[in-house]
Design a protein around this motif. Structure first.
Motif, PDB file in Angstrom:
ATOM      1  N   ALA A 151      48.413  41.801  49.151  1.00 50.69           N
ATOM      2  CA  ALA A 151      47.540  40.729  49.619  1.00 50.69           C
ATOM      3  C   ALA A 151      47.971  39.361  49.124  1.00 50.69           C
ATOM      4  O   ALA A 151      47.550  38.332  49.677  1.00 50.69           O
ATOM      5  N   GLY A 152      48.783  39.318  48.067  1.00 49.87           N
ATOM      6  CA  GLY A 152      49.181  38.038  47.478  1.00 49.87           C
ATOM      7  C   GLY A 152      48.392  37.680  46.243  1.00 49.87           C
ATOM      8  O   GLY A 152      48.347  36.513  45.850  1.00 49.87           O
ATOM      9  N   CYS A 153      47.777  38.690  45.617  1.00 48.92           N
ATOM     10  CA  CYS A 153      46.990  38.476  44.404  1.00 48.92           C
ATOM     11  C   CYS A 153      47.785  38.891  43.172  1.00 48.92           C
ATOM     12  O   CYS A 153      48.477  39.912  43.181  1.00 48.92           O
ATOM     13  N   THR A 154      47.684  38.124  42.107  1.00 48.66           N
ATOM     14  CA  THR A 154      48.250  38.528  40.827  1.00 48.66           C
ATOM     15  C   THR A 154      47.363  39.602  40.206  1.00 48.66           C
ATOM     16  O   THR A 154      46.196  39.753  40.571  1.00 48.66           O
ATOM     17  N   VAL A 155      47.909  40.362  39.250  1.00 46.93           N
ATOM     18  CA  VAL A 155      47.237  41.558  38.755  1.00 46.93           C
ATOM     19  C   VAL A 155      47.284  41.636  37.235  1.00 46.93           C
ATOM     20  O   VAL A 155      48.335  41.410  36.622  1.00 46.93           O
ATOM     21  N   VAL A 156      46.145  41.977  36.649  1.00 44.04           N
ATOM     22  CA  VAL A 156      46.054  42.339  35.230  1.00 44.04           C
ATOM     23  C   VAL A 156      45.562  43.781  35.173  1.00 44.04           C
ATOM     24  O   VAL A 156      44.467  44.087  35.654  1.00 44.04           O
ATOM     25  N   VAL A 157      46.377  44.672  34.606  1.00 41.85           N
ATOM     26  CA  VAL A 157      46.024  46.085  34.521  1.00 41.85           C
ATOM     27  C   VAL A 157      45.525  46.413  33.126  1.00 41.85           C
ATOM     28  O   VAL A 157      46.164  46.052  32.126  1.00 41.85           O
ATOM     29  N   LYS A 158      44.384  47.086  33.069  1.00 35.46           N
ATOM     30  CA  LYS A 158      43.898  47.680  31.819  1.00 35.46           C
ATOM     31  C   LYS A 158      44.369  49.131  31.832  1.00 35.46           C
ATOM     32  O   LYS A 158      43.870  49.959  32.570  1.00 35.46           O
TER      33      LYS A 158
END
Length: 504
Positions: A175-182
């Motif tokens: 989608a073009g979103c940055t991601v922070v994974v827990k």
């Protein structure tokens, strides 16, 4: 293959070691130490995601597709290490780990192919009508745009397909979103290798390293910090009802509420209609038992409840399921905590009013063996607790008096991920009566199959009304899942030079 984890967080392309540490608890082999997350590290990851978002949102479909494909290539390049570490940490068979890796990389490549076509953007154009009376119409163009940085919680039961580079991450990046994974503390080594693959893909393409961050472990305050950080604009979660509901409430209570796309589990009822029961009741019972025990029952689509009309055909169904389950060997569960919860859940179901045990067992340590119970529809309808998910290879047969009571039982279920009709030609009328109930109940309605195994495809829906998921209009599997992280923007009389590149 031997792989020694570095044990660090991955934040904005950098390995970061924190003072707090935790040890993995593998099913086999050596334990390793990992850095444990804290709210300060979460803030650092969210700041990196926020700083990288505008640039990443401005990339084209082609550029994002290339990233997804590069991530898949980097994961495949680490395939042997992923299989070895994942098998040791989770106890899942090596073949299962290899298959799940193929599903994960296949999903990344499918999403790349999908976004290249551009249809998901739902581009619309109402051309200007300057001469329209009584008022002219402006030029209107609309398309879907990324919503902002997304937080993703790794799932316990799918260390690859629903974790660091799993469906939520793939959909957000598409989608073009940055991601922070827990990351999930049940398989930190597996998550670390996959996180390294994503960092390598970004570096290879010269893309902003802040597009992806992985924060490992940590206490409850880490999860709370992720969903309450004002830079996070949506959350993807696969896990328990209790944990998911707590995070959902935090998202709703923020000064700026944000969407929480939680997949919270399901009992996935199966309705065995009378003609099917008469023709192949024993066969269905054996197949149901195989589905119940697949992967130690640790699937959110596990068909935990079967509804069948009482009588000889129900006896044949139950006898076949009993025989198959009694022959099933104990399997290793993903964590000690899951094994404990499974035993507690089985005890709760077995203590219910009118519940009869057909298969009981002794489960020790991290192992799980099947349980099978049965209950009358009348007792089922009086005990809501029997409809609560037990995560593991447990089955419950509900014996109904007739077709009318089968409909009554169907209407008693809360939201589900899946529901199944076992039916033959003579069951069409009853199936037609049940279908409106079932399609309101679940996101996926099956006929003559079993729901374990979720195809990654355009038409797949993995979601459903609450409590199966927190957003019944969404799916966490398939290309439609990308739409969760987009929102429509209308551009009125905007010059072509300022329009997003993907509108062309």
């Amino acid at each position: 293959m031997t792989h020694t984890p570095h044990g660090d967080h991955l934040i904005g392309g950098e390995r970061i070691r924190s003072e707090g540490r935790f040890s993995s608890a593998p099913a086999t082999g050596q334990s390793h130490e990992f850095s444990a997350g804290n709210p300060e590290l979460v803030a650092q990851a969210c700041a990196a995601a926020h700083a990288a978002f505008e640039g990443f949102a401005a990339t084209t479909c082609e550029e994002r597709a290339a990233l997804l494909e590069a991530i898949a290539e980097e994961i495949d390049a680490r395939g042997d290490a992923i299989t070895a570490v994942g098998h040791a940490e989770t106890g899942l068979p090596e073949a299962r780990m290899q298959g799940e890796r193929g599903r994960t990389t296949g999903q990344l490549r499918l999403f790349a192919e999908h976004i290249r076509k551009g249809d998901y953007l739902d581009r619309r154009h109402d051309k200007a009508l300057p001469d329209r009376q009584p008022l002219p119409r402006p030029d209107l163009r609309m398309m879907q745009r990324p919503i902002g940085p997304v937080a993703v919680f790794g799932a316990s039961n799918f260390p690859l397909a629903f974790s660091v580079a799993g469906g939520d991450t793939a959909a957000a990046l598409a989608a073009g979103c940055t991601v922070v994974v827990k990351g999930h503390s049940a398989h930190p080594g597996t998550g670390e290798i996959v996180g390294d693959a994503i960092v390598a893909a970004l570096s290879r393409l010269g893309m902003d390293p802040g597009i992806f961050s992985l924060v490992q472990g940590g206490k409850r305050d880490v999860g709370e910090a992720v969903v309450t950080d004002p830079r996070i604009k949506a959350v993807g979660f696969t896990g328990s009802l209790g944990g998911g509901r707590a995070l959902y409430n935090l998202c709703a209570n923020r000064p700026e509420p944000i969407p929480f796309f939680g997949e919270l589990g399901s009992v996935n009822p199966m309705f065995v209609l009378p003609s099917a029961a008469a023709a192949r009741g024993a066969e269905i019972g054996t197949g149901w038992a195989a589905s119940l025990t697949m992967g130690a029952g640790q699937f959110c689509t596990n068909p935990g409840i079967a509804v069948v009309i009482d009588g000889p055909d129900a006896d044949a169904f139950a006898a076949a399921a009993t025989e198959a389950l009694q022959a099933s060997a104990p399997q290793v569960m993903l964590t000690d905590g899951m094994a404990d919860a499974y035993r507690s859940g089985a005890a709760r179901v077995g203590a219910g009013k009118g519940v009869r045990s057909l298969v009981s067992t002794s489960c020790e340590a991290r192992h799980a063996a099947p349980y099978l119970f049965e209950v009358s529809a009348a007792d089922w309808l009086e005990n809501h607790e029997l409809s609560e998910e037990v995560f593991g290879p447990l089955g419950l047969i509900i014996r109904v008096a007739d077709a009318a009571q089968m409909e009554e039982v169907a209407r008693s279920f809360a939201g589900q991920l899946t529901t199944t009709l076992q039916l033959d030609d003579g069951d069409t009328d009853l199936g037609r009566r049940l279908l409106p109930v079932l399609e309101r109940m679940a996101g996926r309605v099956l006929a003559n199959g079993f729901p374990t195994g979720v195809e990654v495809a355009d038409a797949m829906v993995h979601g459903g009304p609450y409590p199966a998921s927190t957003n019944f209009g969404a799916t966490s599997v398939g290309t439609l899942s990308i739409r969760r992280f987009l929102r429509p923007v209308c551009y009125q009389n905007l010059p072509d030079a300022l329009m997003p590149k993907d509108f062309a």
